[in-house]
Design an enzyme around this catalytic site. Structure first.
Site, PDB file in Angstrom:
ATOM      1  N   GLU A   6       3.273   2.783  32.605  1.00 25.56           N
ATOM      2  CA  GLU A   6       3.444   4.203  32.117  1.00 25.56           C
ATOM      3  C   GLU A   6       2.457   3.978  30.939  1.00 25.56           C
ATOM      4  O   GLU A   6       2.108   5.195  30.702  1.00 25.56           O
ATOM      5  CB  GLU A   6       4.573   4.508  32.195  1.00 25.56           C
ATOM      6  CG  GLU A   6       5.712   4.601  33.089  1.00 25.56           C
ATOM      7  CD  GLU A   6       6.899   5.004  33.157  1.00 25.56           C
ATOM      8  OE1 GLU A   6       7.631   5.170  31.860  1.00 25.56           O
ATOM      9  OE2 GLU A   6       7.487   5.338  33.995  1.00 25.56           O
ATOM     10  N   ARG A  54      16.042   1.274  26.618  1.00 24.71           N
ATOM     11  CA  ARG A  54      17.540   2.107  28.223  1.00 24.71           C
ATOM     12  C   ARG A  54      18.734   2.529  27.159  1.00 24.71           C
ATOM     13  O   ARG A  54      19.355   2.803  27.388  1.00 24.71           O
ATOM     14  CB  ARG A  54      17.182   1.840  28.914  1.00 24.71           C
ATOM     15  CG  ARG A  54      15.437   1.799  29.600  1.00 24.71           C
ATOM     16  CD  ARG A  54      15.588   1.187  31.300  1.00 24.71           C
ATOM     17  NE  ARG A  54      16.920   2.203  32.227  1.00 24.71           N
ATOM     18  CZ  ARG A  54      16.401   3.214  32.443  1.00 24.71           C
ATOM     19  NH1 ARG A  54      15.181   3.945  32.294  1.00 24.71           N
ATOM     20  NH2 ARG A  54      17.062   4.134  33.356  1.00 24.71           N
ATOM     21  N   TYR A  89       5.706  12.071  37.439  1.00 24.08           N
ATOM     22  CA  TYR A  89       6.486  11.512  37.627  1.00 24.08           C
ATOM     23  C   TYR A  89       6.532  11.592  39.355  1.00 24.08           C
ATOM     24  O   TYR A  89       7.404  11.927  40.229  1.00 24.08           O
ATOM     25  CB  TYR A  89       7.321  13.344  37.397  1.00 24.08           C
ATOM     26  CG  TYR A  89       7.823  12.705  36.019  1.00 24.08           C
ATOM     27  CD1 TYR A  89       9.177  11.501  35.762  1.00 24.08           C
ATOM     28  CD2 TYR A  89       7.692  13.468  34.802  1.00 24.08           C
ATOM     29  CE1 TYR A  89       9.604  11.856  34.955  1.00 24.08           C
ATOM     30  CE2 TYR A  89       8.245  13.538  34.330  1.00 24.08           C
ATOM     31  CZ  TYR A  89       9.405  12.279  33.532  1.00 24.08           C
ATOM     32  OH  TYR A  89      10.216  11.765  32.618  1.00 24.08           O
ATOM     33  N   LYS A 137      10.606  14.330  24.642  1.00 17.68           N
ATOM     34  CA  LYS A 137      10.338  15.636  25.445  1.00 17.68           C
ATOM     35  C   LYS A 137      10.077  16.780  24.567  1.00 17.68           C
ATOM     36  O   LYS A 137      10.851  16.402  23.448  1.00 17.68           O
ATOM     37  CB  LYS A 137      11.762  15.377  26.380  1.00 17.68           C
ATOM     38  CG  LYS A 137      11.328  14.074  27.701  1.00 17.68           C
ATOM     39  CD  LYS A 137      12.196  13.921  29.131  1.00 17.68           C
ATOM     40  CE  LYS A 137      12.346  13.269  29.661  1.00 17.68           C
ATOM     41  NZ  LYS A 137      13.492  13.504  30.495  1.00 17.68           N
ATOM     42  N   HIS A 153      12.240   9.600  27.306  1.00 17.74           N
ATOM     43  CA  HIS A 153      12.299   8.717  28.939  1.00 17.74           C
ATOM     44  C   HIS A 153      11.961   7.738  28.589  1.00 17.74           C
ATOM     45  O   HIS A 153      11.595   7.489  27.251  1.00 17.74           O
ATOM     46  CB  HIS A 153      11.266   9.458  29.583  1.00 17.74           C
ATOM     47  CG  HIS A 153      10.745   8.610  30.738  1.00 17.74           C
ATOM     48  ND1 HIS A 153      11.592   8.627  31.656  1.00 17.74           N
ATOM     49  CD2 HIS A 153       9.447   7.545  30.641  1.00 17.74           C
ATOM     50  CE1 HIS A 153      10.374   7.402  32.154  1.00 17.74           C
ATOM     51  NE2 HIS A 153       9.387   7.239  31.468  1.00 17.74           N
ATOM     52  N   ASN A 190      17.092  15.735  28.789  1.00 14.74           N
ATOM     53  CA  ASN A 190      17.357  14.966  27.864  1.00 14.74           C
ATOM     54  C   ASN A 190      16.921  14.043  27.284  1.00 14.74           C
ATOM     55  O   ASN A 190      16.915  13.108  26.957  1.00 14.74           O
ATOM     56  CB  ASN A 190      17.775  14.662  29.654  1.00 14.74           C
ATOM     57  CG  ASN A 190      17.167  13.665  30.295  1.00 14.74           C
ATOM     58  OD1 ASN A 190      15.618  13.349  30.041  1.00 14.74           O
ATOM     59  ND2 ASN A 190      17.089  12.431  30.913  1.00 14.74           N
ATOM     60  N   ARG A 249      20.318  10.415  24.089  1.00  9.56           N
ATOM     61  CA  ARG A 249      21.242  11.036  24.830  1.00  9.56           C
ATOM     62  C   ARG A 249      22.303  11.751  24.384  1.00  9.56           C
ATOM     63  O   ARG A 249      22.532  13.380  24.057  1.00  9.56           O
ATOM     64  CB  ARG A 249      21.107  10.688  26.063  1.00  9.56           C
ATOM     65  CG  ARG A 249      19.629  10.992  27.101  1.00  9.56           C
ATOM     66  CD  ARG A 249      19.674  10.202  27.506  1.00  9.56           C
ATOM     67  NE  ARG A 249      18.322  10.178  28.961  1.00  9.56           N
ATOM     68  CZ  ARG A 249      17.326   9.253  29.233  1.00  9.56           C
ATOM     69  NH1 ARG A 249      18.415   8.101  29.487  1.00  9.56           N
ATOM     70  NH2 ARG A 249      16.596   9.331  30.162  1.00  9.56           N
ATOM     71  N   THR A 282      20.987   8.876  31.544  1.00 10.83           N
ATOM     72  CA  THR A 282      19.776   9.907  32.115  1.00 10.83           C
ATOM     73  C   THR A 282      21.210  11.703  31.989  1.00 10.83           C
ATOM     74  O   THR A 282      20.584  12.381  31.243  1.00 10.83           O
ATOM     75  CB  THR A 282      19.935  10.130  33.575  1.00 10.83           C
ATOM     76  OG1 THR A 282      19.173   8.652  34.071  1.00 10.83           O
ATOM     77  CG2 THR A 282      18.749  10.902  34.400  1.00 10.83           C
ATOM     78  N   PHE A 319      14.797  18.162  42.319  1.00  6.56           N
ATOM     79  CA  PHE A 319      14.352  18.725  40.355  1.00  6.56           C
ATOM     80  C   PHE A 319      12.526  18.658  40.099  1.00  6.56           C
ATOM     81  O   PHE A 319      12.951  18.879  39.277  1.00  6.56           O
ATOM     82  CB  PHE A 319      15.199  17.968  39.655  1.00  6.56           C
ATOM     83  CG  PHE A 319      15.575  16.318  39.833  1.00  6.56           C
ATOM     84  CD1 PHE A 319      14.240  16.104  38.738  1.00  6.56           C
ATOM     85  CD2 PHE A 319      16.203  15.656  40.685  1.00  6.56           C
ATOM     86  CE1 PHE A 319      14.576  14.305  39.449  1.00  6.56           C
ATOM     87  CE2 PHE A 319      16.238  14.419  40.877  1.00  6.56           C
ATOM     88  CZ  PHE A 319      15.270  13.918  39.913  1.00  6.56           C
TER      89      PHE A 319
HETATM   90  P1  CMP Z   1      14.011  10.274  32.899  1.00  6.97           P
HETATM   91  O1  CMP Z   1      14.473   9.297  33.012  1.00  6.97           O
HETATM   92  O2  CMP Z   1      12.925  11.300  32.368  1.00  6.97           O
HETATM   93  O3  CMP Z   1      13.231  10.106  34.596  1.00  6.97           O
HETATM   94  C1  CMP Z   1      12.951  11.146  35.650  1.00  6.97           C
HETATM   95  C2  CMP Z   1      13.614  12.806  35.099  1.00  6.97           C
HETATM   96  O4  CMP Z   1      14.201  13.568  35.978  1.00  6.97           O
HETATM   97  C3  CMP Z   1      15.258  12.520  34.334  1.00  6.97           C
HETATM   98  O5  CMP Z   1      15.000  12.173  32.942  1.00  6.97           O
HETATM   99  C4  CMP Z   1      15.913  13.562  33.697  1.00  6.97           C
HETATM  100  O6  CMP Z   1      15.112  14.709  32.958  1.00  6.97           O
HETATM  101  C5  CMP Z   1      15.147  14.360  35.301  1.00  6.97           C
HETATM  102  N1  CMP Z   1      16.546  14.623  36.548  1.00  6.97           N
HETATM  103  C6  CMP Z   1      16.854  13.342  36.978  1.00  6.97           C
HETATM  104  N2  CMP Z   1      17.966  14.151  37.937  1.00  6.97           N
HETATM  105  C7  CMP Z   1      18.282  15.543  37.622  1.00  6.97           C
HETATM  106  C8  CMP Z   1      18.768  16.466  38.003  1.00  6.97           C
HETATM  107  N3  CMP Z   1      19.418  16.282  38.600  1.00  6.97           N
HETATM  108  N4  CMP Z   1      18.539  17.757  37.898  1.00  6.97           N
HETATM  109  C9  CMP Z   1      17.157  17.850  37.266  1.00  6.97           C
HETATM  110  N5  CMP Z   1      16.373  16.883  36.208  1.00  6.97           N
HETATM  111  C10 CMP Z   1      16.557  15.300  37.158  1.00  6.97           C
END
Ligand code: CMP
Length: 137
Positions: free
Chosen positions: A126, A85, A49, A9, A115, A112, A102, A91, A57
């Site tokens: 994807e 993963r 997404y 990212k 992905h 984070n 992470r 996450t 969010f």
């Molecule tokens: P990702 O694995 O890319 O999938 C969805 C993304 O949404 C996740 O990683 C985070 O970057 C984002 N995300 C998930 N939960 C939150 C949250 N509570 N606040 C902000 N971003 C979030």
């Protein structure tokens, strides 16, 4: 051999962490079957997404993912969807295990760093979102 999609990212690319992150995959025997760097458009980020569209969010996520370029990869290996993963960690970096991407690099649940596809169906969709079959080798 499975394929899965990995995205480094904007926060990871901005901090020159691409090589360190790829090493975490290659050190585990995972192959990079396809790779490119690109600036996501708003439409691409919203489409990628779309499953999170109703989440509070979502707007913040789209802003972040379009802030600067990302690196997208198709990773290949046995059980690579789950292994990716595990290598990424939880996450929320505050809950990520030691040695995960992470835990080592992510700043927050929003920024984070990586992905990874979360299921075989997501992986198929994807990978196809970013790569033509001719680009995967
Ligand atoms: P990702 O694995 O890319 O999938 C969805 C993304 O949404 C996740 O990683 C985070 O970057 C984002 N995300 C998930 N939960 C939150 C949250 N509570 N606040 C902000 N971003 C979030």
């Amino acid at each position: 051999m499975e394929l899965t999609l990995s995205i480094i990212k904007p926060d990871g690319v901005e901090r020159n962490l691409v090589g360190k992150i790829i090493s975490k995959f290659e050190d585990q025997g995972i192959r990079i079957a396809a790779i490119k760097k690109l600036q996501l458009t708003r439409a691409q980020a919203e489409a990628f997404y779309a499953v999170h569209k109703a989440r509070p969010f979502f707007g913040e996520l789209v802003e972040f993912m379009t802030r600067s370029p990302v690196v997208v990869m198709a990773l290949q290996g046995e059980n690579v969807i789950q292994r990716n993963r595990d290598i990424m960690g939880a996450t929320n970096p505050a809950q990520a295990a030691a040695g995960t991407i992470r835990k080592d690099f992510a700043k927050s649940i929003g920024e984070n760093t990586v992905h990874g596809s979360d299921s075989p169906e997501a992986a198929k969709n994807e990978v196809a979102f970013f790569f033509a079959s001719s680009e995967i080798c």
